[in-house]
Every structure is written in C-alpha cells, then in structure tokens.
Enzyme design. Sequence first.
Site, PDB file in Angstrom:
ATOM      1  N   SER A 787      58.641  95.696  58.335  1.00 20.62           N
ATOM      2  CA  SER A 787      58.958  94.660  59.583  1.00 20.62           C
ATOM      3  C   SER A 787      58.535  94.546  60.621  1.00 20.62           C
ATOM      4  CB  SER A 787      60.738  94.272  58.822  1.00 20.62           C
ATOM      5  OG  SER A 787      60.967  93.326  59.660  1.00 20.62           O
ATOM      6  N   ASP A 861      58.076  84.747  53.380  1.00 24.91           N
ATOM      7  CA  ASP A 861      59.390  86.074  53.603  1.00 24.91           C
ATOM      8  C   ASP A 861      59.881  84.456  54.111  1.00 24.91           C
ATOM      9  OD1 ASP A 861      60.381  86.717  55.673  1.00 24.91           O
ATOM     10  OD2 ASP A 861      58.613  88.931  55.631  1.00 24.91           O
ATOM     11  N   HIS A 895      61.025  88.661  52.728  1.00 25.09           N
ATOM     12  CA  HIS A 895      61.233  89.332  53.365  1.00 25.09           C
ATOM     13  C   HIS A 895      61.435  91.197  53.206  1.00 25.09           C
ATOM     14  CE1 HIS A 895      60.493  91.452  57.391  1.00 25.09           C
ATOM     15  NE2 HIS A 895      61.474  92.105  57.404  1.00 25.09           N
TER      16      HIS A 895
END
Length: 973
Positions: A787, A861, A895
């Site tokens: 991330s 995601d 994610h």
Amino acid sequence: MGLRDVLQLQLQLNELYHRFSLLSSISPLSLLSISSKHTHLSSSLLSRRRPRRCSLRTMATMTSSSSRLRNLVPLSAIAAENATPGGASNGSASSSSAATALADDQDDSTAEVGYRLPPPEIRDIVDAPPLPALSFSPHRDKILFLKRRALPPLAELARPEEKLAGIRIDGKCNTRSRMSFYTGIGIHQLMPDGTLGPEKEIHGFPDGAKINFVTWSPDGKHLSFSIRVDEEENSTSKLKVWVADIETGKARPLIQNPDIYLNAVFDNFVWLDNSTLLVSTIPLSRGDPPKKPIVPVGPKIQSNEQKNVIQVRTFQDLLKDEYDADLFDYYATSQLVLASLDGTVKEFGSPAVYTSMDPSPDQKYTLISSIHRPYSFIVPCGRFPKKVDLWTSDGRFVRELCDLPLAEDIPITTSSVRKGMRSLNWRADKPSTLYWVETQDGGDAKVEASPRDIVYIQPAEPLNGEEPEILHKLDLRYGGISWCDDSLALVYESWYKTRKIRTWVISPGSKDVSPRILFDRSSEDVYSDPGSPMLRRTPAGTYVIAKIKKENDDGTYVLLNGSGATPEGNIPFLDLFEISTGNKERIWKSDKEKYFETVVALMSDEKEGDLLVDQLKILTSKESKTENTQYYIMSWPEKKAHQITNFPHPYPQLETLQKEMVRYQRKDGVQLTATLYLPPGYDPSKDGPLPCLIWSYPGEFKSKDAAGQVRGSPNEFAGIGPTSALLWLARRFAILSGPTIPIIGEGDEEANDRYVEQLVASAEAAVEEVIRRGVAHPNKIAVGGHSYGAFMTANLLAHAPHLFCCGIARSGAYNRTLTPFGFQNEDRTLWEATNTYVEMSPFMSANKIKKPILLIHGEEDNNPGTLTMQSDRFFNALKGHGALSRLVILPFESHGYASRESIMHVLWETDRWLQRYCVSNATDVNVDVDGSKENVGLGADSETKAVATSGGGGSEESNFEDEVFPSRQRSLL
C-alpha cells in the site's frame, strides 16, 4: 475460391490449431472446473487496453464471475477446502500438480501457467494451523475457544459478489462477501486454581458449518451465532441464527421457520434480554433480484448547477446507476423480528435498510438506525441519508431522534465531520439515557469555531418536552466518552493538525462541579501517554470505568493501563491513579528483561460496588522473542500468575530466530528505530553478511522529537503473517522490519513538501546501519512494502538507486494525480499543492527507475486510492522506458490478499525476485554506490543501465465512513 479466400482460411486454421494446442496442455480434470455458464469469451478480454496473446495464462486470469472464466483449479482443491487445517487437503496443496505446471527455474516469464508454490521452508510456515480465538463469558467463569481454519481456497473469493455503495455483498448468503468464519466452538471452565477444565464441544450443527457472529447472552447461559453451509443443488447458503445451551453444549436453530434467513449485510442480531434476540432477516415478501434493463432508460447524469463545493476521495465500488440503487435496496433491506428461545417470532417495524440495533442498558428501549434514499453515486453508503429512531424493546415506536441528509460535502480536511447529530449512544452507567455530539463549525475543520463540538444528554422519553441538556463543550474534535457514574466521566477531544489530545474530567450529575483537564498532550508523544482507564462489566452488560478503593483511604482511584513507551522499548504498566490529586502508584509492570507482558482485561468485575485493590484479578498476556503469546490470570495481593493456555509454537523451525531493536540516526539528527531479525544460528563473524530485505511504511509527524521516539518492544514475539517479510528468515535473509520513515512537517510546514528528501534520508540511514553491523551485503539489499509502503518502494528505487538492488511493491498507488482530493494524510488537493502531488508520484519518475521492481496488485482492490489501474499504468510507464519490471495481477483479490493460491503465488513471485535480483546480484557495490550518489534522482550509473537493458523491458489509509456500522462494540472480553 480465390487466393485471398485461401489465405484467410489458412489463417483461421492456424489460429484454431494454436488454441487447441494450448488447451491440450490442460488436464481434463481442470477443464471440468470451468462453469458451463462461462463458456463464451468475455467482452472484458476483448476490450483490454493492451494486446495479449490468447495463452492459457490469459484464460486463467479472466476473473469476473459473470463475464470471465473462472481460474483453472482442480476440483480436488475445491472439494477438500475444509479437510485438515494446515494440511495438504486444505484446498491448495493438493492442486500443486496443476499449479506448478512449469519448473521453478522457468525463465520465460510470459509462459507461466497457473498458480505457483514457494519453497517448502516458506510454505510450511504459512500452512501452520492457526491458533483459536478466545472469548470469556460475562461472569468470567468460562472461556470459548473459537477454532479457525487455514487460508481459504480461491474458489471462495471467486463467488459472485455485488459491489454496491462502497460495500461488497455475497448475494447467495445475503451478507458481506469474503467473510472469514470459525469451524468449531469449544468451552472450558475456568477453575478456581486458575487452570482450565476439559473442553466441551458445542455440537448439533451440520457438518462443514461456517460459524460467525458468536455472542454471549447477558446471563452467560447461552450462545448465539450464525451458521451457513456450502450450498448444494436445490439448497441455499443463506445464514440461519442458532443458539447453544452452555451447560449441555447442544446447538439448535433459533427460528424454526425454514424460510426465515439472516440478513447480515449490516447489523445481524443482538440480545435484548436473556431470552430474546432482535434479528435482522430477509423479508419474506422479497422476490427475485431486479433485472438489469437491456436498454437504459436514459443517460447517466450528475449535475452541480448549484455550484456546491463537493470534494471526495477516490472511493470505490460506488453505485453507478438506478439499477445499482435498486440492487442495493434488494440486498440491504431487512425485516426486524423478535425471536425468543421458546420459538416465538414477532415482526418488529416495517422493512427498511437497517444498519444498527442498540438496546438500552435497562433493556426497555432500542435505538434503530437506518439509511434511505436519495442515494449517491459519488460517496459510499456511510454518507447516505441516515435516520435514528427510538423503539421500545417490545416493538412500539417512540420517536424519531434524527434524520440526517445526504452528506456528499464533508470536507476532505482531516477532523472534518458530518453535520447534525452524530455518535448517538446510550450512557453506559444509566438505565436509558442518550448522549450525542453536534458540530458547531459546520463539520469543516478549516473553520475556526469555539466551541467546535457540543455534547448533549437526554432521557429516552423526556418529560414535558424537556430539551436536551448540554453536558460539555469542546474546542477540539470530540473523540469519545468513558462513563463511570454521576460523579465521574472522562471526555476525550483531539485535533489532527496539531496532534493535540485532551482528556477532561467531568461530573455528569453535578452542575456545580466544573470540568477540568486531566491530560493535555501530543498524540505523537508516546512517552507521555498515561494509559487508558480499565473498564468493568456492569450487570446490564455495559462497560464503565472501574473505581478502585484502598483500605482506610477515601480517594477515588482508577486503573490506568498503559503501553509504557520508553527509549528502551515498551514496558506495559498498570497504575493506580487518584483522580482528584493526580497521584499514581505503579502496581504492576511488564518484565522488561526477557518478556513482553500486557494487561488484557479486568477479571474481577462481576461484583457490584467499588473494587478493592487487594482483590483485583486481571487477565494478562506474556510472550518473548521466541515464545508465542500465552494467557495468565493474576490475582492480588500475591500477584501470582496462573497460566491458562499452552499454545504450541506456530513455526518451530524459526523458534531460535534472533531479534533486536536497533537505533540509529538520520543525517538531519532525527533518531530512527527498526527491528532487526536474523536467521536461527546465524553468526555474522563466521557467516558473513547476508542478503537483506527492508520492509517498511512511512508515517507523518509534526516534530522530530516525536518521530524519534521508540515504539514497540524488543521482547515481542515475532508473529509471522501469511505475506510477512519475516518468512524470508527461513531463506537465510536478514530482515529489517519497520524501520521508521518519518515525514516531518514542523510548525506550519506540510510534511509532504519534503517527502522525497526525508524518505531518501531515512532509507540511507537504515541501509548504512545494517551494513555497519556487518549483517547485510551492501549490494544485496532489497526494499519492499504494501500500500503506502509500495508507494515508498517505488519512490526509493526512483530517487535512491544507489541503496537497493531491487524492490517489491504490493497494492500501491503511484500516480497522485489520480487521487486529486487528498491521499493518506495529505489534506490539500492537487490544485492546492500541484508540485507536491507531482514530485511525490513515482509514476512521474518512471524514467529514473533502473533497478528491478516487482509490482503485485489485487484485481478487485477496493481501497480508496489504490485502484488496480495504478499498478497497470505504472508498469506500462516502466516498460515504456525499458525498466526491468514485472506486474502480477491477482484475480479476485482485494487490497489485502486472502486465498491460499494467491498468497502462495505472491510468495513464489517474491522469492523468485529476491533470489534472482538480490541473492544472485553480482554488482560491484563500490562502483554502484559511488557512481549513483552523485546523481540521486537523476538516473543510474552505466553498470545499472546495462542490467536494465539485459532485462528486456519486458495505503493508503481507508477513509470509508464507519457511521453506518453498529456503534456498540461486542468485545470478546
């Protein structure tokens, strides 16, 4: 037939031959796993932005459940998903023959087929059976062991899901998609001597039952939970509510009507008293899902003719049209029912999109929250119009408390909030008193106002039109209340911009006692954190501050449970704190020499009245670098701890790993810390430097002093998750985990204006430290992150090519112009800080990246800002400049990565990358470092360019609104 026709026919025959040649490499068993309804080529494949060969790998990555082929996974992998946790039959090890169709040393990266498995030393750690979760009974006399399975198979993620209003719904179950679950429940009696009695299994539910939402009844005599089973032909996988008798362990359905199912899209069920639950169900009158019109009724139109200022972050899975809105209503609409243990079922209100159900402490009333139209196409459901009504617990409507309008215009500035009543809850220390907060600045953090927030209280049914009473006024943003009684409550306020946080002492029942500030500090200053008050459970099932009494002392004491941050690491403590004087006495602290211990919960709270300090009983956890967490009961005055769990070491092959918390300094004087892990048995004097993986995540600070403070403990157990960098200890890597990467903006300065400069300086300091210690080979240091850590990784390879040999970036965002209304903790828009957005974007520096970079991203995601497109476009930019790079898109993954197939493949990709571009890196480090340091951010030296040429060129923090979810917290403790 003319020559042109003959040539055309030849081309068609060649294409057919090519396709059948590819299909011939698939086992017949694999072909059987393709659903018959997915036998057509998808339009999404035909509309790809870049041309691809129609290879088996392409076919295996067509992922939409409605328009793309499912992954080619053997049926045996799906059939055995729940057999033996951690064993070969858990849904993936048995598929290795198909998942490893090519040898591990296959060089042609475009010819790989299916999912791959990492080396056994990594795979064995990831496949270790998970430990159970624990839950204590309300009277603290019994403990549940909630049993879990290993990683789920990809087939579960491949189930169809509806992406609506910022959430993802499994239409077959009518719940949130991708829910984890428990596989069984065991009950242990907590004996008087602190030991556990024999396990009693909850029994009576179907084989293969998936258990969720486990909740104790207020008297601790029953459990409630939901059960679903894998659907078979002519059956359903929707959830049913079950209850179990604690004494017998026998479970049964709560509602006998076979047509009543749980609707768990939002809230699910709650105990109203010891024998009655309020349950959110699918309306019996609901028919089939709405059908999407073949021909749209008109164009999709959004308008801002009123010139409103509406700035929103990059939310995903939003409603797209009226059909989506109808579909959201279909799945989210519930009928509430009162269901008793005796089998009685009664409808409660009318069908609506209910989002939470909160009974009052005296069980007489229930707060019912719901959302309603008009919906929005630009914000998630947490900002939809919200209504909160008050009902009696037997189903009589009392009054409407608020009806908040659609909130599309909440400013993006941190500490901005919704207008109107918010944080509406019951006072935990009263039978049925409501409290809430209302903003005085219009919800806009940029507006100066005093007070900024006001806290109100009011009885559930005020007499004679009684108006709400002001409890407290705040100049910062409201952050919650810890209730005790009429003489004591603690109110919290904070302000992100300055990192200021305050704790107020108030006397809710005494207007003549003025509020006073108890603590006023910086939220970044962990060394000054006094701890949080310990809570006790009331007979009503709520939690209030525990008042403590000392013999022959009339003072009012509370217990402050703190993390105990110090320059040597965290040393958790328990303080006896006198509210009036501020005097404190440390009555317990962790062993700082070998162990890391924490106070988990108060176990002597079943008695009413003040607690005597000499009769305290607490639950603690204890761990060390090499011993995993165990739980203990500690009693006063002896303070003798009784161990109640004996969990085995989850990965004994790394039991003797080496761990050290290291401190070093950045060139601007900022103190930095990191945790250094070394493989078992490693001796730097004998074994020499190792390949090293640095894994981190940047953070923003307002002061250098706060940024340099030590967080964490050197004695914490090295917990290794399924995608943890620590897995490479098993591959003889040195791991520098979580080196602090502080991005500091002191005073009026914005931290991100010097992001690249501070990022590189922090990385340089970390690299110099592991080299100085002799544990890392200077030209075999890789960097990685997930991330915002992936964003960091790409920036470091662009602006500090002299530091690292390669990078791994997972689920990142690389082009900040695609998140123009803020990202992470950046409150300014692209138009307010254009240079910052551009300079921080590694996409804009793709031409400078010459070291190998592996990009991994979930195809689904749903995190704000980290769209899959970010990695796709970044890879194209890298490829367009001949960078040695690789892009891996994981079908069905979000994610974070969930399925065993995906996780194992991520580990295989990462290990392959590290072995090829880190372990085998033969760069002359002296030439590389000296040649690159002169041109940081401008390019790479000639040797690095040669490596790139030989390659062939070929977190965001979620801002999802949580207002829509239940406000009560169902603590496991």
